[in-house]
Design a protein around this motif. Structure first.
Motif, mmCIF file in Angstrom:
data_model
loop_
_atom_site.group_PDB
_atom_site.id
_atom_site.type_symbol
_atom_site.label_atom_id
_atom_site.label_comp_id
_atom_site.label_asym_id
_atom_site.label_seq_id
_atom_site.Cartn_x
_atom_site.Cartn_y
_atom_site.Cartn_z
ATOM 1 N N ARG A 16 0.838 -1.195 0.000
ATOM 2 C CA ARG A 16 0.000 0.000 0.000
ATOM 3 C C ARG A 16 0.881 1.255 0.000
ATOM 4 N N TYR A 17 1.905 1.240 0.838
ATOM 5 C CA TYR A 17 2.795 2.393 0.868
ATOM 6 C C TYR A 17 3.562 2.544 -0.445
ATOM 7 N N LEU A 21 3.362 5.784 -2.592
ATOM 8 C CA LEU A 21 4.577 6.565 -2.843
ATOM 9 C C LEU A 21 4.744 6.825 -4.342
ATOM 10 N N PHE A 24 1.936 9.130 -5.684
ATOM 11 C CA PHE A 24 2.004 10.524 -5.245
ATOM 12 C C PHE A 24 3.240 11.219 -5.826
ATOM 13 N N HIS A 25 4.369 10.516 -5.753
ATOM 14 C CA HIS A 25 5.611 11.118 -6.242
ATOM 15 C C HIS A 25 5.519 11.420 -7.746
ATOM 16 N N ILE A 28 3.028 14.241 -8.396
ATOM 17 C CA ILE A 28 3.542 15.579 -8.071
ATOM 18 C C ILE A 28 4.448 16.090 -9.204
ATOM 19 N N LEU A 29 5.270 15.193 -9.731
ATOM 20 C CA LEU A 29 6.185 15.600 -10.808
ATOM 21 C C LEU A 29 5.416 16.258 -11.950
ATOM 22 N N PHE A 32 4.904 20.012 -12.419
ATOM 23 C CA PHE A 32 6.017 20.859 -12.843
ATOM 24 C C PHE A 32 6.305 20.591 -14.318
ATOM 25 N N LEU A 35 9.226 18.207 -16.065
ATOM 26 C CA LEU A 35 9.944 17.420 -15.055
ATOM 27 C C LEU A 35 9.597 15.938 -15.147
ATOM 28 N N GLU A 39 5.678 12.600 -19.352
ATOM 29 C CA GLU A 39 4.827 13.690 -19.821
ATOM 30 C C GLU A 39 4.298 13.466 -21.235
ATOM 31 N N LEU A 72 -2.473 9.748 -2.307
ATOM 32 C CA LEU A 72 -2.855 10.094 -0.939
ATOM 33 C C LEU A 72 -3.829 9.068 -0.386
ATOM 34 N N ILE A 75 -1.669 6.163 0.675
ATOM 35 C CA ILE A 75 -0.790 6.436 1.816
ATOM 36 C C ILE A 75 -1.583 6.575 3.108
ATOM 37 N N GLN B 10 3.065 9.294 7.855
ATOM 38 C CA GLN B 10 2.481 9.386 6.512
ATOM 39 C C GLN B 10 2.541 10.822 6.005
ATOM 40 N N LEU B 13 5.993 11.839 5.051
ATOM 41 C CA LEU B 13 6.359 11.253 3.759
ATOM 42 C C LEU B 13 5.872 12.141 2.619
ATOM 43 N N VAL B 14 4.604 12.513 2.719
ATOM 44 C CA VAL B 14 4.001 13.340 1.676
ATOM 45 C C VAL B 14 4.706 14.687 1.573
ATOM 46 N N ILE B 17 8.126 14.446 -0.033
ATOM 47 C CA ILE B 17 8.090 14.310 -1.495
ATOM 48 C C ILE B 17 7.844 15.670 -2.145
ATOM 49 N N VAL B 21 10.573 17.341 -4.609
ATOM 50 C CA VAL B 21 10.315 17.586 -6.027
ATOM 51 C C VAL B 21 10.453 19.072 -6.335
ATOM 52 N N TYR B 25 13.077 20.769 -8.920
ATOM 53 C CA TYR B 25 12.655 21.611 -10.030
ATOM 54 C C TYR B 25 13.469 22.896 -10.074
ATOM 55 N N TYR B 28 16.805 22.068 -11.357
ATOM 56 C CA TYR B 28 16.807 21.540 -12.726
ATOM 57 C C TYR B 28 16.556 22.640 -13.757
ATOM 58 N N THR B 102 5.922 18.525 -24.568
ATOM 59 C CA THR B 102 6.968 17.568 -24.902
ATOM 60 C C THR B 102 6.445 16.661 -26.009
#
Lengths: 183, 536
Positions: A16-17, A21, A24-25, A28-29, A32, A35, A39, A72, A75, B10, B13-14, B17, B21, B25, B28, B102
């Protein structure tokens, strides 16, 4: 008591984590521009599925919101049904490039994907993982009762009378996986 | 573990991240790999040995640690106290513009490219397709119909191509000239006069400007797009990915007449034919010098281009011999093929450019919309068929045009004359007996209220300067910067107008300049200006 259950639920918790992870990660990217490595594939898929009604940055933003929400959900282990629906929808979406951008995902369709195609094919593992983690929360009554409050170890390794584990009549008082996570 | 502890973990963690990020950015952006510029800082900031604010002492060159270090100089901050100096150069308006999407070769690009900014992944291209050639064909077989129907819808949303001709007005070879303006006004405005009464910022705020730029409809491949009439005569130039977006009636005539400054008495020397490698000798033997003849042959000889060549990196079904100068500048004029000006990177920042005529180019001191090329010889030498990409030439082959040869091409280009303009006297003023009332009023306006003559003067009606018309005052978009004034002599023969063809008719150019120069012309005055330009 609590300690004893740990081995049985540890793996879905980790899963689950892990799912949360990654969702979410990588979500989030996408907020931007430039990034996220996914994409191009992601936006082109959304754009061609919406008949180019959506432009690339809107498509990317929508995906970012969706993936973060799913992340989310995993998590924090909240709103499992909503997460499940979003997750399944998103998963179907991730497989779409194989159909709508065939030329960009296969060296030779349908059995020789290129790197992108392989990246997508592998989502089937995601699908299985998400399914395993979420299903008990979404359809509690249909799920194999793995964890018993009464006699944990035995009910797992040796179901009573050798009956299939899904037979809920045989094991009356059970705790649901996911709800009793000790983390 | 306590339940609230797990919640805290938790959350951590969020948050980690998000912070990670965000930090990545910032690090980068502005690097070589990133397409997003770093705002207000040099790229090699990290290499600066000292914080610039602490090294105020000017001329401290003996400082040992700065001696052998080449650092990138960043602009000084002249802020005084709380009064922040905004700096003279604002790199871009990030909030209003979007980063170029892109993409890879073949993928669809936005039609409203003016709303985008950013740099490309690289200045150099490669001759490698992102897929097998059979897949490339299949991909475009599927994409092209959708793309073309969207292109058509988009063009129809911008222009009303009603194909109404101006009665009694024809191009030099007899093709009817279309009436305008055809650019569509936004719903909330009922007349061009109403629009012209608004200020540039009002027009911008309410998004009302009808003459926003035109983009190449498939910028990820870009390259030359030939008109339907041309493709019918030259099926080897049929693209698998895209067709012309303008209807033929709004393009120059094909084949156009060809006038030589050395043989005015002959009129159209081609007699209505398209000059080709097969017939050029027969048409021109005895009319041209050997140098001009050789130049003409070179102007007609195809050579491979980025997407018209013998490799898989192509947009024709069969391998292609390439393209010749006269495939776009047919008969030394233009067929209305468009391209991207090979002047900028990334490709998506490049302006769509219609092929200008070569007629009367002997009079021009500036060639090409942005590159300010100064001679016909030089232009023939640099003409960037390959989209200016040396990275391609290994695979496709160099142009192999030696300077002797390009000078010959220049020799030929230099005798391509304008079409006749019988109503003009030697000072390029209308001969009153030959002109009608409206044309004379138009001339008056051209030299007076409308101020056209400030930039369009002399024998070619051009000042040979580049001007920044600052059209971005009227819409939210990336500024297009200075562009050369195009000559107006023979202008009725070369629609559509402006570098990218956003003004399909002469009426549209008058509406365009009426807005951009804030002239407040009446509709009668606009008609007079058009009538005048038809005489040039």
């Amino acid at each position: 008591m609590e300690k004893k259950q740990t081995p049985n639920v540890a793996s879905p918790t980790f899963l689950r984590y892990a799912l949360g992870l990654v969702y979410f990660h990588f979500g989030i990217l996408k907020f931007f521009p430039d990034l996220s490595p996914a994409e191009m594939l992601a936006t082109q898929t959304v754009m061609s599925m919406t008949q180019h009604w959506m432009d690339a940055s809107t498509a990317l933003w929508c995906l970012a919101v969706l993936e973060c929400a799913i992340g989310l959900g995993f998590i924090f282990n909240v709103l499992p049904r909503v997460t499940f629906v979003l997750f399944i929808g998103h998963m179907i979406g991730t497989f779409m490039p194989l159909f709508v951008l065939t030329e960009f995902t296969f060296k030779f369709a349908p059995f020789a994907p290129n790197v992108e195609g392989q990246y997508i094919f592998k989502n089937i593992v995601f699908l299985a993982a998400g399914w395993t983690v979420l299903l008990p929360n979404v359809f509690p009554r249909r799920v194999p009762r793995l964890v018993s409050t009464a006699n944990t170890d035995e009910s797992i390794s040796k179901p009573a009378n050798g009956a299939p584990m899904t037979d809920k009549r045989k094991v009356p008082s059970l705790r649901l996986q996911g709800h009793s996570l000790p983390v | 573990m306590k339940p609230y502890m797990s919640k805290i973990l938790q959350l951590l963690l969020v948050v980690a991240i998000v912070i990670g990020v965000n930090w990545s950015y910032d690090q980068y952006r502005g690097t070589g790999l990133s397409r997003v510029p770093q705002i207000g800082a040099g790229r090699l900031e990290a290499a600066t040995p000292e914080d610039p604010s602490t090294s105020e002492t000017e001329g401290d060159e003996s400082s040992p640690n700065s001696e052998n270090l080449r650092t990138e100089v960043t602009r000084k901050d002249y802020s005084v106290g709380a009064v922040e100096n905004p700096g003279s150069v604002a790199p871009f308006i990030e909030d209003e513009l979007m980063l170029y999407p892109t993409l890879t070769k073949g993928m669809r690009t936005p039609f409203d490219l003016w709303r985008y900014y950013g740099r490309g992944v690289s200045s150099f291209g490669s001759p490698i397709l992102p897929m097998r050639f059979e897949q490339w064909l299949e991909f475009h077989r599927k994409q092209k119909p959708d793309l073309m129907s969207d292109v058509e819808a988009y063009m129809a949303s911008r222009f009303d191509f009603s194909e109404t001709p101006i009665i009694g007005e024809f191009m030099s070879g007899g093709k009817p000239i279309m009436e305008g303006p055809v650019a569509r006004l936004p719903q909330s405005v009922s007349t061009y006069e109403e629009l012209a009464s608004m200020s540039p910022s009002e027009i911008k705020e309410q998004d009302l400007f009808p003459y926003k730029p035109l983009a190449h409809p498939l910028q990820s491949v870009a390259h030359m797009v030939f008109p339907d009439e041309w493709v019918k005569a030259h099926p080897e130039h049929k693209r698998i990915d895209l067709d012309m977006d303008f209807p033929s009636s709004y393009l120059p005539e094909f084949p156009p007449p060809m006038f030589l400054s050395t043989h005015k008495e002959l009129g159209d020397v081609t007699n209505g034919r398209e000059v080709t490698l097969d017939n050029y000798y027969e048409i021109f033997d005895g009319l041209l010098t050997p140098e001009q003849m050789e130049g003409l042959k070179e102007l007609l000889r195809p050579s491979p281009t980025t997407w018209f060549n013998h490799t898989d990196h192509r947009i024709t079904e069969k391998p292609s011999k390439g393209v010749a100068c006269f495939d776009c500048h047919v008969n030394g004029h233009t067929n209305g093929a468009f391209e991207l000006g090979p002047d900028s990177r990334p490709n998506m920042a490049r302006l769509r450019t219609d092929t200008p005529t070569m007629r009367g180019n002997f009079n021009l001191m500036q060639l090409s919309s942005k590159r300010s090329i100064r001679s016909m010889d030089h232009f023939s030498e640099v003409e960037e068929y390959f989209d200016g990409d040396p990275g391609m030439q290994q695979a496709i082959g160099p142009r192999a045009a030696k300077r002797e040869v390009t000078n010959r091409m220049g020799d030929m280009n230099s005798i391509l004359d304008y079409p006749p303009a019988p109503k003009l006297n030697p000072l390029m003023r209308l001969i009153p007996e030959l002109a009608n009332e409206s044309e004379l009023r138009g001339e008056e306006l051209f030299h007076g209220k409308a101020q056209c003559v400030k930039c369009h003067s002399g024998p070619a009606f051009v000042d040979d300067y580049m001007h920044d018309l600052r059209v971005e005052r009227f819409y939210v978009g990336r500024p297009e910067g200075p562009i050369k004034t195009f000559p107006l002599r023979g202008i009725k023969d070369s629609p559509p107008y402006l570098h990218d063809g956003r003004c399909p008719t002469l009426h549209d150019t008058v509406e365009f300049f009426n807005l951009v120069l804030e002239l407040n012309l009446t509709s009668q005055e606009k008609d007079d200006l058009v009538a005048y330009m038809l005489c040039l």
